[in-house]
Design a protein around this motif. Structure first.
Motif, PDB file in Angstrom:
ATOM      1  N   ALA A  62     -45.379 -17.021 -33.187  1.00  0.00           N
ATOM      2  CA  ALA A  62     -44.582 -16.133 -33.488  1.00  0.00           C
ATOM      3  C   ALA A  62     -44.380 -16.065 -35.242  1.00  0.00           C
ATOM      4  O   ALA A  62     -44.320 -14.797 -35.597  1.00  0.00           O
ATOM      5  CB  ALA A  62     -43.143 -16.614 -32.957  1.00  0.00           C
ATOM      6  N   ALA A  63     -44.477 -17.057 -35.764  1.00  0.00           N
ATOM      7  CA  ALA A  63     -44.318 -16.961 -37.643  1.00  0.00           C
ATOM      8  C   ALA A  63     -45.553 -16.267 -37.847  1.00  0.00           C
ATOM      9  O   ALA A  63     -45.476 -15.843 -39.121  1.00  0.00           O
ATOM     10  CB  ALA A  63     -44.148 -18.280 -37.795  1.00  0.00           C
ATOM     11  N   GLY A  64     -46.779 -16.314 -37.195  1.00  0.00           N
ATOM     12  CA  GLY A  64     -47.750 -15.769 -38.163  1.00  0.00           C
ATOM     13  C   GLY A  64     -48.287 -14.432 -37.501  1.00  0.00           C
ATOM     14  O   GLY A  64     -47.898 -13.448 -37.813  1.00  0.00           O
ATOM     15  N   PRO A  65     -48.881 -14.366 -36.312  1.00  0.00           N
ATOM     16  CA  PRO A  65     -49.495 -13.019 -35.763  1.00  0.00           C
ATOM     17  C   PRO A  65     -48.343 -12.039 -35.365  1.00  0.00           C
ATOM     18  O   PRO A  65     -48.484 -10.774 -35.556  1.00  0.00           O
ATOM     19  CB  PRO A  65     -50.328 -13.508 -34.600  1.00  0.00           C
ATOM     20  CG  PRO A  65     -50.835 -14.681 -34.886  1.00  0.00           C
ATOM     21  CD  PRO A  65     -49.600 -15.460 -35.664  1.00  0.00           C
ATOM     22  N   VAL A  66     -47.278 -12.624 -34.778  1.00  0.00           N
ATOM     23  CA  VAL A  66     -46.154 -11.720 -34.097  1.00  0.00           C
ATOM     24  C   VAL A  66     -45.339 -10.970 -35.625  1.00  0.00           C
ATOM     25  O   VAL A  66     -45.467  -9.828 -35.606  1.00  0.00           O
ATOM     26  CB  VAL A  66     -45.168 -12.341 -33.457  1.00  0.00           C
ATOM     27  CG1 VAL A  66     -43.909 -11.527 -33.077  1.00  0.00           C
ATOM     28  CG2 VAL A  66     -45.769 -12.840 -32.076  1.00  0.00           C
ATOM     29  N   GLU A  67     -44.983 -11.892 -36.482  1.00  0.00           N
ATOM     30  CA  GLU A  67     -44.311 -11.350 -37.873  1.00  0.00           C
ATOM     31  C   GLU A  67     -45.335 -10.428 -38.309  1.00  0.00           C
ATOM     32  O   GLU A  67     -44.850  -9.478 -38.844  1.00  0.00           O
ATOM     33  CB  GLU A  67     -44.109 -12.675 -38.578  1.00  0.00           C
ATOM     34  CG  GLU A  67     -43.224 -12.151 -40.024  1.00  0.00           C
ATOM     35  CD  GLU A  67     -41.969 -11.995 -39.606  1.00  0.00           C
ATOM     36  OE1 GLU A  67     -41.186 -11.186 -40.582  1.00  0.00           O
ATOM     37  OE2 GLU A  67     -41.423 -12.509 -38.538  1.00  0.00           O
ATOM     38  N   ALA A  68     -46.519 -10.858 -38.593  1.00  0.00           N
ATOM     39  CA  ALA A  68     -47.567  -9.691 -39.387  1.00  0.00           C
ATOM     40  C   ALA A  68     -47.511  -8.538 -38.432  1.00  0.00           C
ATOM     41  O   ALA A  68     -47.596  -7.491 -39.215  1.00  0.00           O
ATOM     42  CB  ALA A  68     -48.822 -10.478 -39.451  1.00  0.00           C
ATOM     43  N   ASP A  75     -51.297  -4.408 -30.063  1.00  0.00           N
ATOM     44  CA  ASP A  75     -51.346  -4.563 -28.525  1.00  0.00           C
ATOM     45  C   ASP A  75     -51.760  -5.907 -27.970  1.00  0.00           C
ATOM     46  O   ASP A  75     -51.181  -6.186 -27.115  1.00  0.00           O
ATOM     47  CB  ASP A  75     -52.017  -3.297 -27.697  1.00  0.00           C
ATOM     48  CG  ASP A  75     -51.593  -2.133 -28.060  1.00  0.00           C
ATOM     49  OD1 ASP A  75     -50.317  -1.968 -28.298  1.00  0.00           O
ATOM     50  OD2 ASP A  75     -52.151  -0.938 -27.851  1.00  0.00           O
ATOM     51  N   THR A  76     -52.819  -6.445 -28.837  1.00  0.00           N
ATOM     52  CA  THR A  76     -53.405  -7.706 -28.251  1.00  0.00           C
ATOM     53  C   THR A  76     -52.171  -8.631 -28.461  1.00  0.00           C
ATOM     54  O   THR A  76     -51.787  -9.704 -27.846  1.00  0.00           O
ATOM     55  CB  THR A  76     -54.507  -7.964 -29.067  1.00  0.00           C
ATOM     56  OG1 THR A  76     -55.677  -7.242 -28.783  1.00  0.00           O
ATOM     57  CG2 THR A  76     -54.932  -9.465 -28.854  1.00  0.00           C
ATOM     58  N   MET A  77     -51.353  -8.640 -29.915  1.00  0.00           N
ATOM     59  CA  MET A  77     -50.363  -9.481 -30.038  1.00  0.00           C
ATOM     60  C   MET A  77     -49.202  -9.522 -28.811  1.00  0.00           C
ATOM     61  O   MET A  77     -48.737 -10.345 -28.353  1.00  0.00           O
ATOM     62  CB  MET A  77     -49.907  -9.381 -31.369  1.00  0.00           C
ATOM     63  CG  MET A  77     -48.574 -10.166 -31.740  1.00  0.00           C
ATOM     64  SD  MET A  77     -46.921  -9.535 -31.072  1.00  0.00           S
ATOM     65  CE  MET A  77     -46.706  -8.069 -31.825  1.00  0.00           C
ATOM     66  N   VAL A  78     -48.946  -8.328 -28.592  1.00  0.00           N
ATOM     67  CA  VAL A  78     -47.882  -8.023 -27.562  1.00  0.00           C
ATOM     68  C   VAL A  78     -48.295  -8.619 -26.202  1.00  0.00           C
ATOM     69  O   VAL A  78     -47.738  -9.504 -25.385  1.00  0.00           O
ATOM     70  CB  VAL A  78     -47.427  -6.515 -27.282  1.00  0.00           C
ATOM     71  CG1 VAL A  78     -46.534  -6.317 -25.894  1.00  0.00           C
ATOM     72  CG2 VAL A  78     -47.026  -6.145 -28.618  1.00  0.00           C
ATOM     73  N   ILE A 105     -40.733  -4.191 -30.543  1.00  0.00           N
ATOM     74  CA  ILE A 105     -41.295  -4.678 -29.611  1.00  0.00           C
ATOM     75  C   ILE A 105     -41.167  -3.910 -28.334  1.00  0.00           C
ATOM     76  O   ILE A 105     -39.895  -3.813 -27.966  1.00  0.00           O
ATOM     77  CB  ILE A 105     -41.254  -6.213 -29.258  1.00  0.00           C
ATOM     78  CG1 ILE A 105     -41.708  -7.126 -30.357  1.00  0.00           C
ATOM     79  CG2 ILE A 105     -41.840  -6.982 -28.142  1.00  0.00           C
ATOM     80  CD1 ILE A 105     -41.380  -8.679 -30.638  1.00  0.00           C
ATOM     81  N   PRO A 106     -42.372  -3.593 -27.603  1.00  0.00           N
ATOM     82  CA  PRO A 106     -42.055  -2.799 -26.508  1.00  0.00           C
ATOM     83  C   PRO A 106     -41.235  -3.598 -25.330  1.00  0.00           C
ATOM     84  O   PRO A 106     -41.591  -4.513 -25.107  1.00  0.00           O
ATOM     85  CB  PRO A 106     -43.340  -2.295 -26.007  1.00  0.00           C
ATOM     86  CG  PRO A 106     -44.391  -3.380 -26.554  1.00  0.00           C
ATOM     87  CD  PRO A 106     -43.614  -3.784 -27.785  1.00  0.00           C
ATOM     88  N   SER A 107     -40.362  -2.702 -24.675  1.00  0.00           N
ATOM     89  CA  SER A 107     -39.743  -3.199 -23.496  1.00  0.00           C
ATOM     90  C   SER A 107     -40.769  -3.641 -22.263  1.00  0.00           C
ATOM     91  O   SER A 107     -41.344  -2.561 -21.941  1.00  0.00           O
ATOM     92  CB  SER A 107     -38.439  -2.529 -22.897  1.00  0.00           C
ATOM     93  OG  SER A 107     -37.969  -2.906 -21.798  1.00  0.00           O
ATOM     94  N   ARG A 108     -40.574  -4.830 -21.965  1.00  0.00           N
ATOM     95  CA  ARG A 108     -41.470  -5.150 -20.786  1.00  0.00           C
ATOM     96  C   ARG A 108     -40.430  -6.075 -19.762  1.00  0.00           C
ATOM     97  O   ARG A 108     -39.727  -6.956 -20.255  1.00  0.00           O
ATOM     98  CB  ARG A 108     -42.919  -5.993 -21.039  1.00  0.00           C
ATOM     99  CG  ARG A 108     -43.776  -5.174 -21.727  1.00  0.00           C
ATOM    100  CD  ARG A 108     -45.157  -5.736 -21.982  1.00  0.00           C
ATOM    101  NE  ARG A 108     -45.940  -5.062 -22.738  1.00  0.00           N
ATOM    102  CZ  ARG A 108     -47.308  -5.329 -22.923  1.00  0.00           C
ATOM    103  NH1 ARG A 108     -47.640  -6.391 -22.713  1.00  0.00           N
ATOM    104  NH2 ARG A 108     -47.987  -4.616 -23.732  1.00  0.00           N
ATOM    105  N   LYS A 111     -46.827  -2.885 -38.293  1.00  0.00           N
ATOM    106  CA  LYS A 111     -46.627  -1.559 -37.600  1.00  0.00           C
ATOM    107  C   LYS A 111     -45.359  -0.954 -38.292  1.00  0.00           C
ATOM    108  O   LYS A 111     -45.251   0.488 -38.350  1.00  0.00           O
ATOM    109  CB  LYS A 111     -46.351  -1.895 -36.127  1.00  0.00           C
ATOM    110  CG  LYS A 111     -46.112  -0.647 -35.166  1.00  0.00           C
ATOM    111  CD  LYS A 111     -46.258  -1.082 -33.910  1.00  0.00           C
ATOM    112  CE  LYS A 111     -46.242   0.359 -33.014  1.00  0.00           C
ATOM    113  NZ  LYS A 111     -46.046   0.267 -31.475  1.00  0.00           N
ATOM    114  N   ALA A 112     -44.275  -1.726 -38.577  1.00  0.00           N
ATOM    115  CA  ALA A 112     -43.135  -0.986 -38.941  1.00  0.00           C
ATOM    116  C   ALA A 112     -43.358  -0.175 -40.247  1.00  0.00           C
ATOM    117  O   ALA A 112     -42.942   0.784 -40.553  1.00  0.00           O
ATOM    118  CB  ALA A 112     -41.951  -1.952 -39.173  1.00  0.00           C
ATOM    119  N   LEU A 113     -44.516  -0.748 -41.029  1.00  0.00           N
ATOM    120  CA  LEU A 113     -44.683  -0.061 -42.380  1.00  0.00           C
ATOM    121  C   LEU A 113     -45.763   1.098 -42.386  1.00  0.00           C
ATOM    122  O   LEU A 113     -46.222   1.578 -43.123  1.00  0.00           O
ATOM    123  CB  LEU A 113     -45.284  -1.157 -43.149  1.00  0.00           C
ATOM    124  CG  LEU A 113     -44.204  -1.993 -43.763  1.00  0.00           C
ATOM    125  CD1 LEU A 113     -44.775  -3.152 -44.527  1.00  0.00           C
ATOM    126  CD2 LEU A 113     -43.021  -1.533 -44.745  1.00  0.00           C
TER     127      LEU A 113
END
Length: 209
Positions: free
Chosen positions: A101-107, A132-135, A173-176, A112-114
């Motif tokens: 979460a601190a690495g791949p998710v945050e990055a 998509d792989t991260m999610v 983050i998409p709703s699932r 994507k936001a940028l």
């Protein structure tokens, strides 16, 4: 003498994560609310605590800890009676998903936001591969009926859960169904409710004309 904990925060920041963790720990703490200007996070006094000039930070008996994942892990170890970290021989999932979460998710979420998209064929260059792989991987982390470390709620749930909770709230983050179910469990925790009540009250106060 009681151990002194000071939280440097702003309610409209990731400081909410640190406060939630402190509420889970259950130890008293002092709070310093800083604004984003020169007299707050960019002041010389605060830059001596965190040269990045951002919150949150905690100071525990003279020891400074910054970065939300580090704060969560530190507090879990500093106050073992709160039972927020598994035994050391059962920390594989705890460390794995906390740092994911601190690495791949945050990055991935930030990029994507940028508006940054990893060019096709360059996925190996980015630590998260593709968004998509991260999610999909994040969904795997919280797909069980309980918590990241099975039946035990831990500091990893505070940090990973905050990422998902905020991601759903702000659409990053998409709703699932798995994410919605996991966050619903988090929102029932008394410490989560206390944190939200306190920070929302501060936000309302700060937004008064």
């Amino acid at each position: 003498m009681a151990e002194t904990i000071t939280l440097y925060t702003n309610p409209m920041s990731r400081g909410q994560i640190a406060r939630w963790m402190l509420e889970e720990v259950g130890q008293p703490y002092e709070m310093v609310v800083l604004d984003y200007g020169e007299g707050g996070m960019k002041s010389a006094d605060y830059l001596a605590i965190n040269p990045m000039g951002k919150v949150p930070a905690i100071v525990h008996d003279g020891r400074t800890i910054t970065e939300c994942a580090a704060i969560c892990a530190y507090l879990a170890d500093a106050f073992p009676a709160a039972n927020l970290a598994p035994p050391t021989d059962r920390r594989a999932d705890y460390y794995r998903w906390l740092f994911f979460a601190a690495g791949p998710v945050e990055a991935a979420v930030t990029n994507k936001a940028l508006g940054f998209v990893v060019p096709e064929g360059r996925e190996r260059t980015a630590g998260y591969g593709t968004f998509d792989t991260m999610v999909d991987t994040l969904e795997h982390a919280v797909s069980g009926p309980g918590w990241i470390c099975g039946d035990q709620f831990t500091a990893a749930d505070v940090y990973v859960g905050s990422q998902i909770d905020w991601g759903l709230a702000f659409g990053t983050i998409p709703s699932r169904p798995v994410f919605e179910a996991y966050v619903a469990r988090l929102r029932e925790r008394p410490a989560y409710k206390r944190q939200k009540e306190m920070d929302n009250a501060l936000i309302a106060q700060m937004q008064k004309p």
